[in-house]
Design an enzyme around this catalytic site. Structure first.
Site, PDB file in Angstrom:
ATOM      1  N   PRO A  17       0.723  -1.383  -0.062  1.00 13.97           N
ATOM      2  CA  PRO A  17       0.075   0.181   0.069  1.00 13.97           C
ATOM      3  C   PRO A  17       1.022   1.445  -0.139  1.00 13.97           C
ATOM      4  O   PRO A  17       0.155   2.383  -0.139  1.00 13.97           O
ATOM      5  CB  PRO A  17      -0.753  -0.099   1.224  1.00 13.97           C
ATOM      6  CG  PRO A  17      -0.102  -1.101   2.237  1.00 13.97           C
ATOM      7  CD  PRO A  17       0.774  -1.815   1.466  1.00 13.97           C
ATOM      8  N   ASP A  40       4.715   0.809 -11.395  1.00 14.66           N
ATOM      9  CA  ASP A  40       3.626   1.792 -11.333  1.00 14.66           C
ATOM     10  C   ASP A  40       4.311   3.321 -10.913  1.00 14.66           C
ATOM     11  O   ASP A  40       5.262   3.080 -10.275  1.00 14.66           O
ATOM     12  CB  ASP A  40       2.643   1.242 -10.370  1.00 14.66           C
ATOM     13  CG  ASP A  40       1.639   0.280 -11.081  1.00 14.66           C
ATOM     14  OD1 ASP A  40       1.784   0.107 -12.134  1.00 14.66           O
ATOM     15  OD2 ASP A  40       0.823  -0.099 -10.202  1.00 14.66           O
ATOM     16  N   LYS A  62       0.236   4.919 -14.380  1.00 14.74           N
ATOM     17  CA  LYS A  62      -0.915   5.604 -14.884  1.00 14.74           C
ATOM     18  C   LYS A  62      -1.292   6.520 -13.665  1.00 14.74           C
ATOM     19  O   LYS A  62      -1.593   6.209 -12.622  1.00 14.74           O
ATOM     20  CB  LYS A  62      -2.198   4.360 -15.041  1.00 14.74           C
ATOM     21  CG  LYS A  62      -1.836   3.271 -15.893  1.00 14.74           C
ATOM     22  CD  LYS A  62      -3.028   2.492 -16.110  1.00 14.74           C
ATOM     23  CE  LYS A  62      -2.638   1.418 -17.079  1.00 14.74           C
ATOM     24  NZ  LYS A  62      -2.708   1.944 -18.328  1.00 14.74           N
ATOM     25  N   GLY A  95      -0.358  -1.941  -4.224  1.00 15.93           N
ATOM     26  CA  GLY A  95      -1.327  -2.615  -3.425  1.00 15.93           C
ATOM     27  C   GLY A  95      -1.097  -4.482  -3.834  1.00 15.93           C
ATOM     28  O   GLY A  95      -0.065  -4.938  -3.886  1.00 15.93           O
ATOM     29  N   ASP A  96      -2.241  -4.513  -4.492  1.00 15.64           N
ATOM     30  CA  ASP A  96      -2.375  -5.996  -5.038  1.00 15.64           C
ATOM     31  C   ASP A  96      -2.652  -6.108  -6.232  1.00 15.64           C
ATOM     32  O   ASP A  96      -3.409  -5.362  -7.002  1.00 15.64           O
ATOM     33  CB  ASP A  96      -3.495  -6.772  -4.282  1.00 15.64           C
ATOM     34  CG  ASP A  96      -3.467  -8.186  -4.638  1.00 15.64           C
ATOM     35  OD1 ASP A  96      -2.754  -9.064  -3.807  1.00 15.64           O
ATOM     36  OD2 ASP A  96      -4.144  -8.585  -5.554  1.00 15.64           O
ATOM     37  N   THR A 124      -3.333  -4.963  -0.002  1.00 18.20           N
ATOM     38  CA  THR A 124      -4.085  -4.115  -0.814  1.00 18.20           C
ATOM     39  C   THR A 124      -4.426  -2.886   0.027  1.00 18.20           C
ATOM     40  O   THR A 124      -4.237  -2.775   1.238  1.00 18.20           O
ATOM     41  CB  THR A 124      -5.401  -4.504  -0.963  1.00 18.20           C
ATOM     42  OG1 THR A 124      -6.193  -3.832  -1.908  1.00 18.20           O
ATOM     43  CG2 THR A 124      -6.248  -4.775   0.185  1.00 18.20           C
ATOM     44  N   MET A 177      -9.663   5.227  -5.315  1.00 19.51           N
ATOM     45  CA  MET A 177      -9.616   5.915  -6.376  1.00 19.51           C
ATOM     46  C   MET A 177     -10.879   7.027  -6.560  1.00 19.51           C
ATOM     47  O   MET A 177     -11.162   7.427  -7.567  1.00 19.51           O
ATOM     48  CB  MET A 177      -9.341   5.308  -7.941  1.00 19.51           C
ATOM     49  CG  MET A 177      -8.109   4.228  -8.001  1.00 19.51           C
ATOM     50  SD  MET A 177      -8.099   3.368  -9.300  1.00 19.51           S
ATOM     51  CE  MET A 177      -9.688   1.956  -8.940  1.00 19.51           C
ATOM     52  N   GLY A 206      -1.801   6.465   2.791  1.00 17.24           N
ATOM     53  CA  GLY A 206      -1.841   5.470   3.926  1.00 17.24           C
ATOM     54  C   GLY A 206      -0.434   4.748   4.035  1.00 17.24           C
ATOM     55  O   GLY A 206       0.212   4.260   3.076  1.00 17.24           O
TER      56      GLY A 206
END
Length: 266
Positions: A17, A40, A62, A95-96, A124, A177, A206
């Site tokens: 996370p 990412d 993204k 995350g996952d 996640t 999101m 977080g």
């Protein structure tokens, strides 16, 4: 530690996370030994520093609702091409991989292309950010279910196909999101029958040092988020579990004070 990632295999790895040390041991082994890492935008720089000095590092993030982001088709093509070149590929996702991370889509593309792959799960954001904020994502005293929901699409847009009546009946809901739509999401849930006094929280960044937690209820959480200029990444949590944050923090504070050494008086 020796080589772990195998040649010609794509690993869809969850980075966790946010905090770099919340990646799994297996995920870290893949990251350290892969020939190529496609990552990412929000993956921690500290985690990317674990990549082998001989590996190729490629950003395929993204951001900004896909504005200026890498197209998914480009990522898919790269995964297949690199694996067919005999390279071990780590596709590092926040995350996952399969919780709103397009991991299922990429796995499907790889399977259709006959490319071996492995999904390495990650923590996640709903679980990680809530834990860091002192909000138990589930609690026996607060219901028997929790829903993980994408808030990417505007609640009033034709692209949003969420069943708001069903979500309003859930004991707990976590929106990913949805930072742009907190007020509208809250209004939708209220209009669908969820009490406006239902506790809610927005958790920004977080598990990271910059983490911020805003707590309110459905009637005011949108205003609070707007006033605090929450930008994301953030999750939006709705349900009675949010009430336990204050209780847990109070207990932690009380216990910490009780264990402090007594200071001598003059």
């Amino acid at each position: 530690m020796g080589r772990f990632a195998s040649a010609g295999v794509v690993y869809l790895v969850g980075a966790g996370p946010g905090a770099p040390d919340l990646i799994t041991v297996r995920g870290l082994r893949v990251l350290r030994s892969a020939d190529v890492v496609l990552h990412d935008a929000l993956v921690s720089p500290e985690l990317l520093a674990e990549v082998s000095a001989h590996a190729e590092l490629v950003s395929v993030g993204k951001r900004g609702y896909c504005i200026g982001s890498t197209k998914q088709e480009t990522i898919n093509d790269a995964l297949v091409r690199l694996a067919r070149e005999g390279k071990s590929v780590c596709r590092l996702k926040c995350g996952d991989p399969c919780v709103f991370g397009r991991g299922g889509e990429e796995a499907e593309v790889l399977a259709e292309a006959g490319v071996p792959f492995e999904i390495v799960p990650g923590v996640t954001s709903a679980a990680g950010a809530c834990a860091a904020a002192g909000i138990p994502i589930t609690h026996r005293a607060a219901g028997q279910a929790v829903a993980l929901v994408t808030g990417h699409h505007g609640p009033d847009s034709s692209e949003c196909t969420l069943d708001w009546d069903a979500l309003a009946r859930m004991p707990g809901v976590v929106f990913y999101m949805g930072v742009r739509h907190v007020a509208k999401i809250a209004a939708k849930l209220s209009d669908s029958g969820l009490a406006s006094s239902t506790p809610a929280a927005v958790i920004e960044s977080g598990t990271l040092p910059a983490q911020r937690v805003l707590v309110g209820d459905l009637s005011d959480i949108g205003t609070r988020a707007e006033s605090a200029t929450i930008r994301g990444p953030a999750i939006f949590v709705v349900g009675e579990v949010v009430r336990f944050r204050e209780k847990l923090l109070d207990l932690v504070s009380t216990n910490a004070s009780a264990t402090e050494p007594t200071r001598p008086t003059n």
